[in-house]
Write a protein that holds these residues in place. Structure first.
Motif, PDB file in Angstrom:
ATOM      1  N   UNK A 158      -2.194   4.414  -3.222  1.00 19.90           N
ATOM      2  CA  UNK A 158      -0.727   4.398  -3.274  1.00 19.90           C
ATOM      3  C   UNK A 158      -0.209   5.466  -4.229  1.00 19.90           C
ATOM      4  N   UNK A 159      -0.924   5.665  -5.330  1.00 18.12           N
ATOM      5  CA  UNK A 159      -0.514   6.669  -6.314  1.00 18.12           C
ATOM      6  C   UNK A 159      -0.571   8.072  -5.715  1.00 18.12           C
ATOM      7  N   UNK A 160      -1.632   8.361  -4.968  1.00 19.59           N
ATOM      8  CA  UNK A 160      -1.761   9.681  -4.346  1.00 19.59           C
ATOM      9  C   UNK A 160      -0.673   9.901  -3.294  1.00 19.59           C
ATOM     10  N   UNK A 161      -0.405   8.879  -2.498  1.00 19.68           N
ATOM     11  CA  UNK A 161       0.638   8.983  -1.476  1.00 19.68           C
ATOM     12  C   UNK A 161       1.995   9.221  -2.133  1.00 19.68           C
ATOM     13  N   UNK A 218       5.930   2.192  -6.524  1.00 21.98           N
ATOM     14  CA  UNK A 218       6.615   0.972  -6.085  1.00 21.98           C
ATOM     15  C   UNK A 218       7.238   1.162  -4.709  1.00 21.98           C
ATOM     16  N   UNK A 219       7.764   2.348  -4.461  1.00 20.89           N
ATOM     17  CA  UNK A 219       8.352   2.644  -3.148  1.00 20.89           C
ATOM     18  C   UNK A 219       7.283   2.568  -2.074  1.00 20.89           C
ATOM     19  N   UNK A 220       6.131   3.135  -2.344  1.00 16.72           N
ATOM     20  CA  UNK A 220       5.040   3.117  -1.368  1.00 16.72           C
ATOM     21  C   UNK A 220       4.569   1.689  -1.131  1.00 16.72           C
ATOM     22  N   UNK A 221       4.390   0.921  -2.205  1.00 17.06           N
ATOM     23  CA  UNK A 221       3.978  -0.484  -2.053  1.00 17.06           C
ATOM     24  C   UNK A 221       4.979  -1.260  -1.211  1.00 17.06           C
ATOM     25  N   UNK A 222       6.271  -1.057  -1.509  1.00 19.40           N
ATOM     26  CA  UNK A 222       7.318  -1.781  -0.777  1.00 19.40           C
ATOM     27  C   UNK A 222       7.321  -1.390   0.691  1.00 19.40           C
ATOM     28  N   UNK A 243       4.260   6.259  10.331  1.00 20.46           N
ATOM     29  CA  UNK A 243       3.035   6.892  10.820  1.00 20.46           C
ATOM     30  C   UNK A 243       2.371   7.732   9.732  1.00 20.46           C
ATOM     31  N   UNK A 244       3.184   8.414   8.918  1.00 16.39           N
ATOM     32  CA  UNK A 244       2.642   9.189   7.794  1.00 16.39           C
ATOM     33  C   UNK A 244       1.939   8.252   6.815  1.00 16.39           C
ATOM     34  N   UNK A 245       2.606   7.132   6.493  1.00 14.97           N
ATOM     35  CA  UNK A 245       2.017   6.189   5.552  1.00 14.97           C
ATOM     36  C   UNK A 245       0.682   5.665   6.065  1.00 14.97           C
ATOM     37  N   UNK A 304      -1.262   7.014   8.245  1.00 12.43           N
ATOM     38  CA  UNK A 304      -2.228   8.116   8.290  1.00 12.43           C
ATOM     39  C   UNK A 304      -2.850   8.327   6.911  1.00 12.43           C
ATOM     40  N   UNK A 305      -2.014   8.352   5.872  1.00 13.87           N
ATOM     41  CA  UNK A 305      -2.524   8.533   4.510  1.00 13.87           C
ATOM     42  C   UNK A 305      -3.459   7.392   4.124  1.00 13.87           C
ATOM     43  N   UNK A 306      -3.091   6.160   4.467  1.00 10.99           N
ATOM     44  CA  UNK A 306      -3.926   5.006   4.130  1.00 10.99           C
ATOM     45  C   UNK A 306      -5.263   5.067   4.869  1.00 10.99           C
ATOM     46  N   UNK A 307      -5.236   5.480   6.131  1.00  7.16           N
ATOM     47  CA  UNK A 307      -6.479   5.594   6.893  1.00  7.16           C
ATOM     48  C   UNK A 307      -7.383   6.683   6.329  1.00  7.16           C
ATOM     49  N   UNK A 308      -6.789   7.697   5.730  1.00 15.14           N
ATOM     50  CA  UNK A 308      -7.577   8.761   5.099  1.00 15.14           C
ATOM     51  C   UNK A 308      -8.137   8.336   3.746  1.00 15.14           C
ATOM     52  N   UNK A 309      -7.818   7.122   3.320  1.00 15.22           N
ATOM     53  CA  UNK A 309      -8.352   6.604   2.064  1.00 15.22           C
ATOM     54  C   UNK A 309      -7.553   6.977   0.839  1.00 15.22           C
ATOM     55  N   UNK A 310      -6.336   7.429   1.018  1.00 16.89           N
ATOM     56  CA  UNK A 310      -5.485   7.781  -0.125  1.00 16.89           C
ATOM     57  C   UNK A 310      -4.988   6.508  -0.813  1.00 16.89           C
TER      58      UNK A 310
END
Length: 65
Positions: free
Chosen positions: A43-46, A55-59, A31-33, A35-41
């Protein structure tokens, strides 16, 4: 030799552990991921916010598909 290296690392106070498959101990809530993506963040910012690699975020995002 690898076992000795891992054993020594575990005894080191600075070593934080982790899983044998290389994933961080941090439980990244999907849900956090999302939420961050919906806010336009990006992968690097997340990754920077959560303290993990891009790479962890992408995976993790790929696992959610």
């Amino acid at each position: 030799m690898l076992k000795r290296f891992l054993k020594n690392k575990k005894n080191d106070e600075k070593w934080r552990g982790g899983n044998p498959n290389g994933r961080p101990k941090l439980n990244i809530n999907e849900l956090k991921l999302l939420h961050f993506k919906e806010d336009g963040k990006s992968n690097r910012e997340i990754a920077r916010i959560l303290g993990v690699s891009e790479a962890t975020i992408r995976r993790r995002l790929k696992e959610l598909e």
